[in-house]
Design a protein around this motif. Structure first.
Motif, PDB file in Angstrom:
ATOM      1  N   GLN A 149      22.604  -5.960 -13.055  1.00  0.00           N
ATOM      2  CA  GLN A 149      23.939  -5.872 -13.645  1.00  0.00           C
ATOM      3  C   GLN A 149      23.828  -5.320 -15.064  1.00  0.00           C
ATOM      4  O   GLN A 149      22.849  -5.596 -15.770  1.00  0.00           O
ATOM      5  CB  GLN A 149      24.619  -7.231 -13.642  1.00  0.00           C
ATOM      6  N   ASN A 150      24.848  -4.576 -15.474  1.00  0.00           N
ATOM      7  CA  ASN A 150      24.772  -3.832 -16.729  1.00  0.00           C
ATOM      8  C   ASN A 150      25.823  -4.265 -17.745  1.00  0.00           C
ATOM      9  O   ASN A 150      26.921  -4.696 -17.376  1.00  0.00           O
ATOM     10  CB  ASN A 150      24.949  -2.331 -16.451  1.00  0.00           C
ATOM     11  N   TYR A 151      25.441  -4.106 -19.002  1.00  0.00           N
ATOM     12  CA  TYR A 151      26.387  -4.301 -20.102  1.00  0.00           C
ATOM     13  C   TYR A 151      25.945  -3.430 -21.265  1.00  0.00           C
ATOM     14  O   TYR A 151      24.777  -3.036 -21.367  1.00  0.00           O
ATOM     15  CB  TYR A 151      26.461  -5.767 -20.525  1.00  0.00           C
ATOM     16  N   VAL A 152      26.886  -3.110 -22.138  1.00  0.00           N
ATOM     17  CA  VAL A 152      26.581  -2.339 -23.334  1.00  0.00           C
ATOM     18  C   VAL A 152      26.610  -3.285 -24.526  1.00  0.00           C
ATOM     19  O   VAL A 152      27.519  -4.116 -24.659  1.00  0.00           O
ATOM     20  CB  VAL A 152      27.581  -1.190 -23.547  1.00  0.00           C
ATOM     21  N   GLY A 201      39.338  -0.144 -12.261  1.00  0.00           N
ATOM     22  CA  GLY A 201      38.879   1.218 -12.044  1.00  0.00           C
ATOM     23  C   GLY A 201      37.938   1.750 -13.102  1.00  0.00           C
ATOM     24  O   GLY A 201      37.378   2.840 -12.935  1.00  0.00           O
ATOM     25  N   SER A 202      37.752   1.023 -14.179  1.00  0.00           N
ATOM     26  CA  SER A 202      36.853   1.458 -15.247  1.00  0.00           C
ATOM     27  C   SER A 202      35.522   0.720 -15.158  1.00  0.00           C
ATOM     28  O   SER A 202      35.277  -0.017 -14.203  1.00  0.00           O
ATOM     29  CB  SER A 202      37.508   1.237 -16.614  1.00  0.00           C
ATOM     30  N   ASP A 256      31.973  -5.293 -11.161  1.00  0.00           N
ATOM     31  CA  ASP A 256      32.544  -4.192 -10.399  1.00  0.00           C
ATOM     32  C   ASP A 256      33.702  -3.568 -11.170  1.00  0.00           C
ATOM     33  O   ASP A 256      34.281  -4.189 -12.068  1.00  0.00           O
ATOM     34  CB  ASP A 256      33.063  -4.735  -9.062  1.00  0.00           C
ATOM     35  N   ARG A 257      34.043  -2.337 -10.800  1.00  0.00           N
ATOM     36  CA  ARG A 257      35.205  -1.669 -11.388  1.00  0.00           C
ATOM     37  C   ARG A 257      36.499  -2.380 -11.020  1.00  0.00           C
ATOM     38  O   ARG A 257      37.527  -2.194 -11.677  1.00  0.00           O
ATOM     39  CB  ARG A 257      35.266  -0.212 -10.909  1.00  0.00           C
ATOM     40  N   ALA A 298      31.525 -12.031 -10.541  1.00  0.00           N
ATOM     41  CA  ALA A 298      31.767 -11.653 -11.938  1.00  0.00           C
ATOM     42  C   ALA A 298      31.718 -12.871 -12.841  1.00  0.00           C
ATOM     43  O   ALA A 298      31.164 -12.828 -13.947  1.00  0.00           O
ATOM     44  CB  ALA A 298      33.116 -10.957 -12.065  1.00  0.00           C
ATOM     45  N   GLU A 299      32.270 -13.968 -12.378  1.00  0.00           N
ATOM     46  CA  GLU A 299      32.250 -15.218 -13.147  1.00  0.00           C
ATOM     47  C   GLU A 299      30.816 -15.662 -13.410  1.00  0.00           C
ATOM     48  O   GLU A 299      30.443 -16.003 -14.552  1.00  0.00           O
ATOM     49  CB  GLU A 299      33.006 -16.295 -12.369  1.00  0.00           C
TER      50      GLU A 299
END
Length: 269
Positions: A38-41, A64-65, A99-100, A108-109
Motif C-alpha cells: 500500500q502506498n502513501y506520499v 476516482g483519485s 483504492d480510488r 482502508a480502515e
C-alpha cells in the motif's frame, strides 16, 4: 506555497525563507490486513527536526483519485491543505487508503490504523489531524467515528455523514463494504458518523454546499447540529446555500485553522 518573507536579523541583513514542504516521497508499506503493498506520499516540513515532536496532517483523496491528488492538484481543498501544513510545520501525508473508490471500507480502515502507527514509530508525532473532500470528506468522518482515539481534529469538505442513506456510487461502495445495505447493514451503520456524535470529542469542521448533488449536505448538517449541542466551541460548519460540490481555498483553510487553533486551546470563545 507561502511566499518568502524578509525578516530583519540583528547584525546581518538576510532573507529567511517562508515555511514550506519538502519534495514528495512515495512510500510503501505491507498491509497487515492482507499482505498487499500500500502506498502513501510523505512531505516533511522545511526545516524538519527529527527529534522535535510534530503534528501530522493526513489528507484523503476523492472518488476516482489517488494519493497524488492532494500532492499535485491546485483545486482549493488540496492546495489549502498543503499550504496549511507548510505554514504550521506539519508532516503532510496523502495515502491511497486502499483504492480510488474505497469509501473507507474495512481494508482502508485497517490501512489507516497501520499507517498512523507506522508514522508514530518513524517520527515523534504529537497529534494527528485529518482532512479530505468528497469521498475523502466522508472517509475522514468514517475513520474518526471508528477510531476517535487516533484523531485529534477533523476537517471534512463536501462529505456525507450517513452511509445508510447515501445513494450515489453504490457499485463502488458495495465492493468496498463487501455487500449492499441489506447484505451488510452493520458496515453501513457503523460507517455513518451522524449515528455516533458522542465519538466526536475532538475539534471538527465541515463545509457543505446546498446545491451539491454528488454528496448531499443534510447528513453533515445534522451531525454538526448534534455536535454543536454537545460542545459548540468544538464545531465549525461553513454552509454555502448556493454552493456545489467543491470548497474554496479560503473556506478549506478556515476549517483547518479552526481545528488546529481549537486543539491548541485558542478556538472560538
Amino acid at each position: 506555497m507561502c511566499a518568502a518573507v524578509a525578516l530583519p536579523l540583528i547584525g546581518t541583513a538576510a532573507e529567511q525563507p517562508a515555511p514550506s514542504l519538502g519534495a514528495p516521497e512515495d512510500m510503501t508499506f505491507k498491509a497487515t490486513f492482507d499482505g498487499t503493498s500500500q502506498n502513501y506520499v510523505q512531505m516533511l516540513p522545511k526545516p524538519f527536526h527529527s527529534g522535535k515532536p510534530s503534528d501530522v496532517l493526513i489528507a484523503l483523496h476523492g472518488h476516482g483519485s489517488d494519493r497524488w491528488q492532494y500532492v499535485k492538484q491546485e483545486r482549493g481543498e488540496c492546495k489549502a491543505a498543503r499550504d496549511f501544513a507548510a505554514a504550521r510545520g506539519m508532516i503532510y501525508i496523502s495515502p491511497d487508503y486502499r483504492d480510488r473508490t474505497s469509501w473507507m471500507g474495512p481494508a482502508a480502515e485497517a490501512d489507516m490504523v497501520q499507517l498512523i502507527a507506522l508514522l508514530r514509530k518513524e517520527h515523534k508525532v504529537r497529534r494527528v489531524f485529518l482532512t479530505g473532500a468528497s469521498m475523502g470528506g466522508a472517509s475522514v468522518l468514517i475513520f474518526t467515528a471508528l477510531h476517535p482515539d487516533l484523531v485529534d481534529g477533523v476537517s471534512s469538505q463536501n462529505g456525507t455523514a450517513n452511509m445508510v442513506e447515501y445513494q450515489n456510487f453504490q457499485d463502488a461502495v458495495i465492493v468496498s463494504y463487501g455487500g449492499d445495505k441489506k447484505q451488510k447493514p452493520e458496515e453501513y451503520k457503523k460507517r455513518s458518523a451522524e449515528r455516533v456524535p458522542e465519538k466526536f470529542t475532538m475539534p471538527a469542521a465541515f463545509t457543505v454546499g446546498g446545491k451539491d448533488g454528488y454528496v448531499p449536505p443534510d447528513s453533515v448538517r445534522r451531525l454538526a447540529e448534534k455536535l454543536t449541542k454537545q460542545n459548540e466551541k468544538n464545531v465549525l460548519i461553513i454552509d454555502r446555500k448556493d454552493g456545489g460540490h467543491e470548497t474554496s481555498y479560503e473556506d478549506t483553510l478556515q476549517t483547518l485553522e479552526f481545528i488546529l487553533e481549537t486543539a491548541n486551546g485558542k478556538g472560538k470563545k
